[in-house]
Design an enzyme around this catalytic site. Sequence first.
Site, PDB file in Angstrom:
ATOM      1  N   TRP A 103       0.825  -1.215   0.000  1.00 50.58           N
ATOM      2  CA  TRP A 103       0.000   0.000   0.000  1.00 50.58           C
ATOM      3  C   TRP A 103       0.852   1.254   0.000  1.00 50.58           C
ATOM      4  O   TRP A 103       0.551   2.226  -0.684  1.00 50.58           O
ATOM      5  CB  TRP A 103      -0.974  -0.002   1.187  1.00 50.58           C
ATOM      6  CG  TRP A 103      -1.990  -1.098   1.086  1.00 50.58           C
ATOM      7  CD1 TRP A 103      -2.165  -2.144   1.954  1.00 50.58           C
ATOM      8  CD2 TRP A 103      -2.990  -1.273   0.056  1.00 50.58           C
ATOM      9  NE1 TRP A 103      -3.188  -2.951   1.519  1.00 50.58           N
ATOM     10  CE2 TRP A 103      -3.707  -2.446   0.370  1.00 50.58           C
ATOM     11  CE3 TRP A 103      -3.319  -0.557  -1.084  1.00 50.58           C
ATOM     12  CZ2 TRP A 103      -4.759  -2.906  -0.424  1.00 50.58           C
ATOM     13  CZ3 TRP A 103      -4.364  -1.017  -1.884  1.00 50.58           C
ATOM     14  CH2 TRP A 103      -5.063  -2.179  -1.543  1.00 50.58           C
ATOM     15  N   ASP A 174      -1.677   6.506   6.861  1.00 47.87           N
ATOM     16  CA  ASP A 174      -2.701   5.617   6.318  1.00 47.87           C
ATOM     17  C   ASP A 174      -2.984   4.582   7.403  1.00 47.87           C
ATOM     18  O   ASP A 174      -2.177   3.685   7.643  1.00 47.87           O
ATOM     19  CB  ASP A 174      -2.180   4.951   5.037  1.00 47.87           C
ATOM     20  CG  ASP A 174      -3.137   3.895   4.502  1.00 47.87           C
ATOM     21  OD1 ASP A 174      -4.196   3.662   5.119  1.00 47.87           O
ATOM     22  OD2 ASP A 174      -2.813   3.287   3.454  1.00 47.87           O
ATOM     23  N   LYS A 198     -12.058  -2.128   6.737  1.00 47.78           N
ATOM     24  CA  LYS A 198     -11.394  -3.051   7.653  1.00 47.78           C
ATOM     25  C   LYS A 198     -11.942  -2.911   9.068  1.00 47.78           C
ATOM     26  O   LYS A 198     -12.425  -3.865   9.632  1.00 47.78           O
ATOM     27  CB  LYS A 198      -9.885  -2.850   7.638  1.00 47.78           C
ATOM     28  CG  LYS A 198      -9.187  -3.516   6.472  1.00 47.78           C
ATOM     29  CD  LYS A 198      -8.941  -2.599   5.325  1.00 47.78           C
ATOM     30  CE  LYS A 198      -8.335  -3.325   4.119  1.00 47.78           C
ATOM     31  NZ  LYS A 198      -7.668  -2.402   3.208  1.00 47.78           N
TER      32      LYS A 198
HETATM   33  C1  LIG Z   1      -7.065  -1.822   2.190  1.00 46.42           C
HETATM   34  C2  LIG Z   1      -6.024  -0.788   2.303  1.00 46.42           C
HETATM   35  C3  LIG Z   1      -5.926   0.275   1.395  1.00 46.42           C
HETATM   36  C4  LIG Z   1      -6.834   0.398   0.171  1.00 46.42           C
HETATM   37  O1  LIG Z   1      -8.106   0.754   0.495  1.00 46.42           O
HETATM   38  P1  LIG Z   1      -9.184   1.044  -0.667  1.00 46.42           P
HETATM   39  O2  LIG Z   1     -10.353   1.555   0.119  1.00 46.42           O
HETATM   40  O3  LIG Z   1      -9.440  -0.269  -1.343  1.00 46.42           O
HETATM   41  O4  LIG Z   1      -8.634   2.035  -1.588  1.00 46.42           O
HETATM   42  C5  LIG Z   1      -4.956   1.236   1.607  1.00 46.42           C
HETATM   43  N1  LIG Z   1      -4.109   1.160   2.642  1.00 46.42           N
HETATM   44  C6  LIG Z   1      -4.149   0.136   3.535  1.00 46.42           C
HETATM   45  C7  LIG Z   1      -3.198   0.111   4.667  1.00 46.42           C
HETATM   46  C8  LIG Z   1      -5.113  -0.862   3.385  1.00 46.42           C
HETATM   47  O5  LIG Z   1      -5.162  -1.869   4.268  1.00 46.42           O
END
Ligand SMILES: *Cc1c(COP(=O)(O)O)cnc(C)c1O
Length: 367
Positions: A103, A174, A198
């Site tokens: 990511w 993030d 998540k």
């Molecule tokens: C799942 C995830 C993403 C991507 O999320 P989307 O909503 O599919 O764009 C980005 N960063 C992390 C750490 C993730 O676990």
Amino acid sequence: MSDRIYNFSAGPAVLPEPVLQQARQDIWNIDSSGIGILEHSHRGKVFDRVIQEAENDCRQLGNIPDNYRVLFLQGGASTQFFMLPANFLAEDATADYINTGAWTKKAIKEAQLYGKVNVAASSEDENFSYIPGLDQINWSANPVYAHMASNNTIFGTQYRQIPTPPGDAFLVCDASSDIFSEPIDFSRYGMVYAGAQKNLGPSGVALVIIREDLLDRKVRTLPTMLRYAIHAEKGSRYNTPPAFGIYIMGLVFKWILDNGGLEAMQQRNNAKAGVLYELLDSSSFWTTTARQDSRSMMNVCFRAPSEELEKQFIKEAGENGFSGLKGHRSVGGMRASIYNAFPEAGCQALTQFMKEFQAVHEGTAAI
Ligand SMILES: *Cc1c(COP(=O)(O)O)cnc(C)c1O
């Protein structure tokens, strides 16, 4: 008895059962309005209440300082990968990124479309199995911001110590896969963002918590929808917002508050992960892929002695009511994602199942 099974999916992931029960009712008729949540105007009284409570509960839960804005934006976390540099990184300026997985790599690639990127630290040399130490970070001279991912969903690693970027640089996190799984000090960050699917709700919506003074910055002309300032000014309702996602997030915030808040979540999550790591550490059959000091409390990655056994384990686990255990292809093996809403009983049941599998296959393992 519930007809639901143990869902170890990395995302979209398990949601709290009381949230799903409430949503089931509210899809039919919310607040006795005679209209379901999916059918209400985003400018009506009912949705006013929903978004107001979601923001208030989020603020209370995260102890978010008053000089931060809470935004609900579309496009998931991946839209933040480019919205962040688009808003803050001028063409001749530098942003520092800590590269700890797939990511962050994507986030780096998007930032490079807008300005200069210094990869201040990386764990790619060992397939992202660890979080670089604070003393391994090489900041650039004058970055605008520094970006990190607090939990690496695919590789099962998580920060224990938060870095401090140099000078006036603000830290961006993030937190898609560990937001509100433990207490978080927002004053350390300029911005924290998280895709909801998540720990918070359905996919497609991102929670963005951003320091107010940053909204005044302007490094280029952007389409309206890409500007944080406009979403802040309009209370996340510049256009039709992801209303259902905001509604579910609001219920999840209430559920966390009802269950003791972030300290209680952290205790529960540590206990849950502890059940799995204890078995993994005490067995010579199973191995973990993340370095011990960097292990995630959200995504537990592990391997069996051979790929054949892993395939068989995942298949048999599926037949026994354990779903979503297949690891990401870049790591292989298994991954148990045990976000806030995942019950401790599921971790106990999985370890029991792993012990039985081990007992049957230990002798036959092709090591
Ligand atoms: C799942 C995830 C993403 C991507 O999320 P989307 O909503 O599919 O764009 C980005 N960063 C992390 C750490 C993730 O676990």
